[in-house]
Enzyme design. Structure first.
Site, PDB file in Angstrom:
ATOM      1  N   GLN A 158      -0.959 -13.903   2.077  1.00 61.14           N
ATOM      2  CA  GLN A 158      -2.446 -13.845   1.447  1.00 61.14           C
ATOM      3  C   GLN A 158      -2.625 -15.227   1.196  1.00 61.14           C
ATOM      4  OE1 GLN A 158      -4.454 -10.235   0.695  1.00 61.14           O
ATOM      5  NE2 GLN A 158      -4.035 -10.885   2.764  1.00 61.14           N
ATOM      6  N   LYS A 217      -1.265 -17.329  -7.346  1.00 61.63           N
ATOM      7  CA  LYS A 217       0.296 -17.330  -7.170  1.00 61.63           C
ATOM      8  C   LYS A 217       0.879 -17.337  -5.691  1.00 61.63           C
ATOM      9  CE  LYS A 217       1.638 -13.352  -5.977  1.00 61.63           C
ATOM     10  NZ  LYS A 217       2.332 -12.952  -4.615  1.00 61.63           N
ATOM     11  N   GLY A 276       0.928  -1.135  -0.019  1.00 62.26           N
ATOM     12  CA  GLY A 276       0.132   0.144   0.006  1.00 62.26           C
ATOM     13  C   GLY A 276       0.797   1.228  -0.059  1.00 62.26           C
ATOM     14  N   PHE A 286      -9.498  -7.780   4.829  1.00 63.50           N
ATOM     15  CA  PHE A 286     -10.076  -6.634   5.456  1.00 63.50           C
ATOM     16  C   PHE A 286     -11.044  -5.820   4.325  1.00 63.50           C
ATOM     17  CE2 PHE A 286      -5.853  -7.364   7.597  1.00 63.50           C
ATOM     18  CZ  PHE A 286      -6.408  -7.937   8.655  1.00 63.50           C
ATOM     19  N   LYS A 346      -4.333  -8.806  -3.823  1.00 57.43           N
ATOM     20  CA  LYS A 346      -4.138 -10.183  -4.431  1.00 57.43           C
ATOM     21  C   LYS A 346      -4.795 -11.189  -3.508  1.00 57.43           C
ATOM     22  CE  LYS A 346       0.191  -9.197  -6.896  1.00 57.43           C
ATOM     23  NZ  LYS A 346       1.594  -9.325  -7.119  1.00 57.43           N
TER      24      LYS A 346
END
Ligand SMILES: NC(=O)C1=CN([C@@H]2O[C@H](COP(=O)(O)OP(=O)(O)OC[C@H]3O[C@@H](n4cnc5c(N)ncnc54)[C@H](O)[C@@H]3O)[C@@H](O)[C@H]2O)C=CC1
Ligand SMILES: O=C(CO)COP(=O)(O)O
Length: 378
Positions: free
Chosen positions: A332, A238, A41, A124, A147
């Site tokens: 993630q 990925k 970010g 989130f 992602k």
């Protein structure tokens, strides 16, 4: 030396002309907002703030970034960013542009923005969108740099669609081989952007050229694609394959094994795309930064590969490893692996994606790593 200086001048004139040409067509200077201020970010906020400062005919000078407030020592993170121009918590030792302003009030950041850049861990996204409910985004656009995927009992959905549904905000995507710490240090890379025009588009509104002008830097080369689903799925899956690469590495296997996981991984990523999002282009995964290039860089130096590696070595739960290794950042692939497994199980399709399923099972102690090669054999 003379020719080098001349070439530089010509290149500069060329780029100024390009910016002016783009500028002539737009109805206003656009205001940019960034929603999220983690590792990626903040790196992307730096990019767009640099372009906003340089391309004065296209963008308002100030770029506001929503920062989820937290204390670092006895100071607010927002105060540190605004005083010292550094996100010491999530992107230390990188100087941020002066025109990037950290703001803990999300509605203050979002209201009046023409283009919102979403960039936060995908778990989130829903709650963050809820905090912006009721704001009029009818003539605004967004780009999602997240992602991940949104998986529910009803099926699977792109995160850009979540933004559109929750906020009525037209949303494209950006994804690529972009380890944040390298991009923030201005080490050259490529990325892929997909921005289909909104239904309400008319000349003068934000288009692909404007999006490219916002993100393209000498060290961050933007390629434009029409395949929103392919670009999104490449980035989401990925992360799971990178956990798999970490598992075989942590088990003490070599680069050949990692390459085999990556080969199978890209095939299952393509299959997932064309199965769940008909119209996805297989070549996106092979030709774009958002496909194979992202897989390679993530399996070499990303956070997900680290988590997979540590799991193979310690057997600790993935979430515990994430906490210990990542200092508040997110891998993630942990959530995406679980979500994809739930989806495939719900749809009775576990046999059709043997690698994605095996990675989930190994990482949850349901399958021994030694069984992975047979599970994924052609
Ligand atoms: N870090 C990287 O190298 C890259 C990351 N990405 C993707 O970009 C997205 C954003 O990742 P990062 O910026 O690296 O985030 P991150 O992994 O650094 O996560 C930290 C951020 O999450 C926020 N956060 C923590 N709890 C929250 C909550 N309850 N509600 C809202 N926000 C909360 C923190 O305030 C902080 O801004 C992810 O989907 C990631 O996969 C994409 C390319 C590169
Ligand atoms: O997406 C990334 C690089 O393109 C970063 O990957 P990680 O989240 O695994 O660090």
């Amino acid at each position: 030396m003379v020719s080098t200086a001349l070439e530089r001048l010509q290149a500069l004139q060329g780029s100024l002309r390009a910016v002016d040409n783009v500028a002539k067509n737009y109805r206003k200077k656009f205001r940019i907002a960034v929603i999220g201020s983690g590792n990626w970010g903040t790196a992307v906020a730096k990019i767009v703030a640099e372009n906003a400062a340089e391309k004065k005919s296209l963008f308002e000078h100030e770029v506001r970034m929503w920062v989820r407030q937290e204390k670092v020592g006895d100071m607010n993170l927002t105060d540190i960013i605004n005083l010292h121009h550094e996100n010491v918590r999530y992107l230390p030792e990188v100087r941020l542009p002066d025109n990037l302003v950290a703001d803990p009030e999300i509605r203050n950041v979002a209201e009046g923005a023409d283009l919102l850049v979403f960039n936060l861990p995908h778990q989130f996204l829903g709650s963050v969108c809820d905090q912006m409910k009721g704001i009029d985004f009818s003539r605004s656009s967004a780009i999602s740099c997240l992602k991940g995927l949104n998986v529910s009992a009803q099926g699977v959905e792109l995160l850009s669609n979540v933004v559109e549904e929750k906020l009525g905000l037209h949303c494209g995507v950006l994804s690529g081989a972009n380890i944040a710490s390298e991009v923030a240090r201005e080490k050259w890379c490529e990325t892929t952007v997909a921005y289909p025009l909104p239904k309400w588009y008319k000349p003068g509104e934000i288009d692909e050229d404007l999006i490219k002008a916002l993100f393209h830097r000498p060290y961050f080369h933007v390629q434009v694609s029409s395949d929103t689903a392919g670009v999104s799925i490449g980035g989401a899956l990925k992360n799971v394959v990178a956990i798999g690469a970490g598992l075989v590495e942590g088990a003490g296997w070599g680069d050949n094994a990692k390459a085999a996981v990556m080969r199978r991984g890209i095939l299952e990523m393509i299959k997932f795309g064309v199965t769940f999002f008909p119209g996805t282009l297989p070549e996106t995964f092979t030709n774009e930064s958002a496909g194979v290039a992202d897989l390679i860089t993530s399996c070499a130096g990303g956070r997900n590969v680290k988590v997979g590696r540590a799991f193979a070595r310690t057997g600790k739960p993935l979430e515990e490893i994430e906490k210990e290794l990542l200092n508040g950042q997110s891998a993630q692939g942990i959530i995406t692996a679980r979500e994809v497994h739930e989806l495939l199980s719900e749809k009775n399709m576990l046999n059709e994606f043997p690698l994605l399923v095996a990675i989930y099972e190994v990482a949850h102690g349901k399958l021994h790593i030694s069984q992975l090669p047979d599970r994924i054999a052609d």
